[in-house]
Design a protein around this motif. Structure first.
Motif, PDB file in Angstrom:
ATOM      1  N   MET A  69       0.829  -1.215   0.000  1.00 58.51           N
ATOM      2  CA  MET A  69       0.000   0.000   0.000  1.00 58.51           C
ATOM      3  C   MET A  69       0.860   1.260   0.000  1.00 58.51           C
ATOM      4  SD  MET A  69      -2.255   0.965   3.269  1.00 58.51           S
ATOM      5  CE  MET A  69      -2.822   2.602   3.507  1.00 58.51           C
ATOM      6  N   PHE A  70       1.938   1.253   0.805  1.00 58.90           N
ATOM      7  CA  PHE A  70       2.708   2.492   0.896  1.00 58.90           C
ATOM      8  C   PHE A  70       3.564   2.747  -0.347  1.00 58.90           C
ATOM      9  CE2 PHE A  70       0.985   3.290   4.759  1.00 58.90           C
ATOM     10  CZ  PHE A  70       1.219   2.306   5.709  1.00 58.90           C
ATOM     11  N   GLY A  71       3.845   1.678  -1.107  1.00 63.60           N
ATOM     12  CA  GLY A  71       4.630   1.852  -2.334  1.00 63.60           C
ATOM     13  C   GLY A  71       3.776   2.386  -3.477  1.00 63.60           C
ATOM     14  N   GLU A  72       2.457   2.340  -3.285  1.00 62.98           N
ATOM     15  CA  GLU A  72       1.573   2.731  -4.389  1.00 62.98           C
ATOM     16  C   GLU A  72       1.532   4.239  -4.590  1.00 62.98           C
ATOM     17  OE1 GLU A  72      -2.277   0.708  -5.053  1.00 62.98           O
ATOM     18  OE2 GLU A  72      -1.757  -0.281  -3.171  1.00 62.98           O
ATOM     19  N   ILE A  73       1.205   4.616  -5.818  1.00 67.39           N
ATOM     20  CA  ILE A  73       0.916   6.039  -6.052  1.00 67.39           C
ATOM     21  C   ILE A  73      -0.585   6.144  -6.280  1.00 67.39           C
ATOM     22  CG2 ILE A  73       1.312   8.070  -7.491  1.00 67.39           C
ATOM     23  CD1 ILE A  73       4.039   7.011  -8.147  1.00 67.39           C
ATOM     24  N   TYR A  74      -1.253   6.789  -5.346  1.00 67.82           N
ATOM     25  CA  TYR A  74      -2.713   6.932  -5.474  1.00 67.82           C
ATOM     26  C   TYR A  74      -3.058   8.048  -6.447  1.00 67.82           C
ATOM     27  CZ  TYR A  74      -3.323   3.605  -1.775  1.00 67.82           C
ATOM     28  OH  TYR A  74      -3.319   2.446  -1.062  1.00 67.82           O
TER      29      TYR A  74
ATOM     30  N   ASN B   5     -12.112   0.600  -5.583  1.00 66.79           N
ATOM     31  CA  ASN B   5     -11.005   1.577  -5.696  1.00 66.79           C
ATOM     32  C   ASN B   5     -10.698   2.332  -4.406  1.00 66.79           C
ATOM     33  OD1 ASN B   5     -10.799   1.113  -8.486  1.00 66.79           O
ATOM     34  ND2 ASN B   5     -12.398   2.624  -8.914  1.00 66.79           N
ATOM     35  N   VAL B   6     -11.284   1.933  -3.266  1.00 71.99           N
ATOM     36  CA  VAL B   6     -10.991   2.676  -2.030  1.00 71.99           C
ATOM     37  C   VAL B   6     -10.067   1.857  -1.121  1.00 71.99           C
ATOM     38  CG1 VAL B   6     -11.924   3.787   0.042  1.00 71.99           C
ATOM     39  CG2 VAL B   6     -13.251   3.817  -2.075  1.00 71.99           C
ATOM     40  N   ASP B   7      -8.956   2.443  -0.718  1.00 70.82           N
ATOM     41  CA  ASP B   7      -8.120   1.887   0.345  1.00 70.82           C
ATOM     42  C   ASP B   7      -8.306   2.761   1.584  1.00 70.82           C
ATOM     43  OD1 ASP B   7      -7.150  -0.100  -1.228  1.00 70.82           O
ATOM     44  OD2 ASP B   7      -5.120   0.725  -1.438  1.00 70.82           O
ATOM     45  N   PHE B   8      -8.097   2.156   2.745  1.00 67.63           N
ATOM     46  CA  PHE B   8      -8.268   2.897   4.003  1.00 67.63           C
ATOM     47  C   PHE B   8      -6.955   2.873   4.782  1.00 67.63           C
ATOM     48  CE2 PHE B   8     -12.327   1.092   2.829  1.00 67.63           C
ATOM     49  CZ  PHE B   8     -13.250   2.085   3.102  1.00 67.63           C
ATOM     50  N   TYR B   9      -6.710   3.924   5.524  1.00 64.13           N
ATOM     51  CA  TYR B   9      -5.558   3.911   6.428  1.00 64.13           C
ATOM     52  C   TYR B   9      -5.844   4.849   7.596  1.00 64.13           C
ATOM     53  CZ  TYR B   9      -0.827   4.049   8.201  1.00 64.13           C
ATOM     54  OH  TYR B   9       0.266   3.953   9.015  1.00 64.13           O
ATOM     55  N   GLN B  10      -5.603   4.320   8.807  1.00 68.57           N
ATOM     56  CA  GLN B  10      -5.889   5.125   9.998  1.00 68.57           C
ATOM     57  C   GLN B  10      -4.619   5.733  10.560  1.00 68.57           C
ATOM     58  OE1 GLN B  10      -8.701   3.813  13.065  1.00 68.57           O
ATOM     59  NE2 GLN B  10      -7.016   3.863  14.510  1.00 68.57           N
TER      60      GLN B  10
END
Ligand code: FAD
Length: 622
Positions: free
Chosen positions: A1-6, A116-121
């Motif tokens: 997830m962190f390597g992705e470019i949103y 298409n939605v990712d979540f991060y708290q």
């Protein structure tokens, strides 16, 4: 997830953030929602209700475009009322009490179901920038997340400071941390920021109240709903109740005024004028011995109660003592005291009509961060920012709404053209074309646009087209069908209107004051038309409005067309107002700061006079 470019990173999962996430993702953007607490997505920070005057129209508009707020409200409603039914249809405004916990749960589930939605708290503490472009966010753990665009929807959380009497502590909402870092970075980048204030009443235990001393406030007998889609209509509802403060309650509250942060100078920022605290009301309307209080359940099953009308930041002991003197509250038990909160906002004149900031490319602001107040105002900005962030990174044309197309258009135009120094809430009086901007026709106005964007789906468009077709056919029927005196005169007599001597067109007679659809339905040919064409209530209501208000509607359309002609006179980017010495000094300053896109927008900036507009028109060759 962190390597992705949103494609789109949305910071904050309140009403603005939730709609922004849904819009961008539904249009096809790979979207990340970063929020401080995933349990509070779509949390109602204050009253558990959606809609109301002008705000209800906004929720209908969000729904018509393909947003979720209307659907979520219908799924979580415990009571529905159409406000202002005794006035003309331009004033009718839907309002629903919601089950607060279900509302938030429905939002979370709706977003989880959205592709298409990712979540991060986590807390976002800064933006990643390359020159004057945003390229991602930084979190409090030091994680860097890349994105092509970022939408900030921080609500009341930026350097939030909570006040209860003499106590003050950092927080974005009761029980939640304040957010730091973002304001400081934006100010360093050259943004102006300011402080605003809002407040909330205590929540109490419903089991400790004596409802027999209060006046029940039931919902409508025939409740409607918000969404134009096939969402549930309430079969049962929960009552609210009304009670009043008294001179004694006011005296008890006054005893705490010297410890009030509102009056001892601790709170310096401006609060929402139309949602004053109880201490403010007592102070401003000193001759009034009593104020209304609405006692609103927080849900279907919970005993928690929202005490509407008693917003306060007085010390908790003062709140408690005064509340115990309110009729029905003699044995009240507190769940949570009321409080006020101060927070940072960014004057919205720093934005374009798309809600993108003028200073940093691909950075958008939506919601309370722009100086607005209210869930509906926030949600609609989130929707527009989500749409525009998606369009921008896909190099498509921007999507904006004009003042004659939607309350959302009025809201955003007011914000970016006039700015706001106090929390901005929507009123019908802010719209110059309110006969056009009704809650009943938001789908007719906006669903084709939502469909074109790829947000509103086929079923929504089909429903709207069917409603349009059927209501137009019904209006034509009234225009083309005549009625005999013996059929029409009993109705005219009932409404004390002059009888007719020979047959006349139904449209003309239906247009007369006090003749309603219910009257017309008593005519056999009308009721036959309704049943043979299978017309539902929505179509009947639409046709009635089109007949009864056709004069007003036409007049407003003509006025709006005039405005739109000025709207088409574009002002070039980076136009140098300073060189136009015939403009007034104030106009030069304001036009240079706000950079209006059209002559029409320029004309709405306060301080820009008609003669300044003439100068501009001459210069632009008009
Ligand atoms: P919010 O609903 O505030 O949501 C912001 C979200 O962003 C939250 O989920 C938060 O966790 C998240 N967030 C913030 N910063 C960060 C960060 N750095 N990183 C990650 N996540 C972050 N409105 C009225 O109309 N009338 C009223 O009387 C009224 N009273 C209010 C009283 C109080 C005490 C409060 C707190 C609000 C009140 N409001 C009132 C305002 C109403 O709640 C807001 O207008 C509305 O919720 C704004 O929606 P929003 O999406 O902009 O922000």
């Amino acid at each position: 997830m962190f390597g992705e470019i949103y494609d789109v990173i949305v910071v904050g999962g309140g009403h603005a953030g939730a709609e922004a996430t849904a819009a961008a993702a539904n249009m096809g953007s790979k979207t990340l929602l970063v929020t401080m607490n995933l349990q509070t997505i779509g949390q109602m920070s204050c009253n558990p209700a959606m809609g109301g005057i002008a705000k209800g129209q906004i929720v209908r508009e969000i729904d018509a475009l393909g947003g979720y707020s209307g659907i979520i409200t219908d799924k979580s409603a415990i009571q529905f009322k159409m406000l202002n039914k005794s006035k003309g249809p331009a004033m009718w405004s839907p309002r629903a009490q919601s089950d607060r916990m279900r509302f938030a749960e429905e939002w979370r589930l709706a977003l989880e179901r959205t592709p298409n939605v990712d979540f991060y708290q986590e807390m976002v503490t800064g933006l990643l920038l390359e020159k004057n472009k945003v390229v991602g966010v930084k979190t409090s753990l030091g994680i860097e997340i890349r994105g092509k665009s970022v939408i900030l929807t921080n609500g009341t959380f930026l350097n939030g400071l909570i006040h209860i009497g003499e106590k003050q502590f950092g927080g974005g909402r009761a029980g939640e941390k304040a957010a730091t870092g973002i304001t400081e970075q934006l100010v360093d980048l050259g943004f102006d920021s300011g402080r605003m204030k809002t407040g909330t009443p205590p929540r109490v235990d419903g089991r400790s109240l004596d409802y027999s001393k209060m006046i029940p406030q039931p919902g409508d007998d025939k409740p409607e709903k918000f969404s134009y889609l096939n969402t549930p209509v309430l079969k049962k509802q929960r009552d609210c109740h009304m009670t009043h403060t008294s001179a004694l309650v006011h005296d008890l509250l006054r005893e705490g005024f010297d410890r009030s942060p509102m009056f001892n100078g601790r709170i310096k920022s401006i609060g929402p004028r139309y949602c004053p605290s109880i201490e403010d009301k007592i102070n401003r309307f000193a001759d009034k011995e009593s104020h209304q209080m609405f006692i609103e359940p927080e849900g279907w099953d919970t005993v928690e109660i929202y005490v509407n009308g008693f917003s306060t930041s007085l010390p908790e002991d003062v709140q408690f003592k005064a509340l115990r003197s309110v009729k029905g509250f003699e044995n009240v038990k507190f769940f949570r005291p009321g409080y006020a909160i101060e927070y940072d906002y960014f004057p919205p004149t720093q934005l374009k009509h798309t809600l993108e900031t003028k200073l940093i490319e691909n950075l958008y602001f939506a919601g309370q961060i722009n100086g607005t107040t209210g869930y509906e105002e926030a949600a609609s900005q989130g929707l527009m920012a989500g749409i525009n962030a998606h369009l921008k990174i896909n190099e498509k044309d921007t999507f904006t709404l004009q003042r004659d197309e939607a309350y959302i258009g009025v809201l955003i135009d007011d914000l970016i053209t006039k700015g706001t120094e106090e929390p901005y809430r929507m009123f019908t009086s802010r719209a110059e074309y309110r006969t056009l901007l009704r809650q009943d026709n938001a789908d007719l106005r906006l669903t084709p646009k939502g469909y074109e964007l790829g947000l509103a789906k086929e079923d929504r468009l089909k429903r709207m087209e069917e409603k349009l077709e059927k209501s137009e056919a019904f209006v034509s029927f009234f225009k083309n069908t005549s009625v005999l005196p013996e059929q029409m005169n009993p109705i005219l007599e009932e409404v004390q209107s002059a009888p007719i001597k020979q047959s006349d067109k139904m449209f003309k007679l239906f247009s007369r004051p006090k003749v309603t659809m219910q009257h017309m339905l008593t005519l056999e040919s009308v009721s036959e038309f309704v049943s043979s064409n299978n017309l539902d209530n929505e179509v009947l209501e639409q046709a009635e409005i089109q007949v009864k208000y056709s004069g007003y509607i036409e007049k407003e359309k003509v006025n709006a067309d005039k405005l739109n002609r000025l709207e088409s006179v574009k002002i070039p980017d980076n136009f140098d107002y300073k060189k136009l010495k015939s403009l007034s000094f104030e106009a030069r300053e304001k036009l240079s700061a706000i950079k209006p896109v059209t002559i029409s927008q320029a004309s709405r900036i306060s301080g820009v006079t008609p003669s300044d507009i003439s100068v501009l028109l001459v210069y632009l060759g008009r």
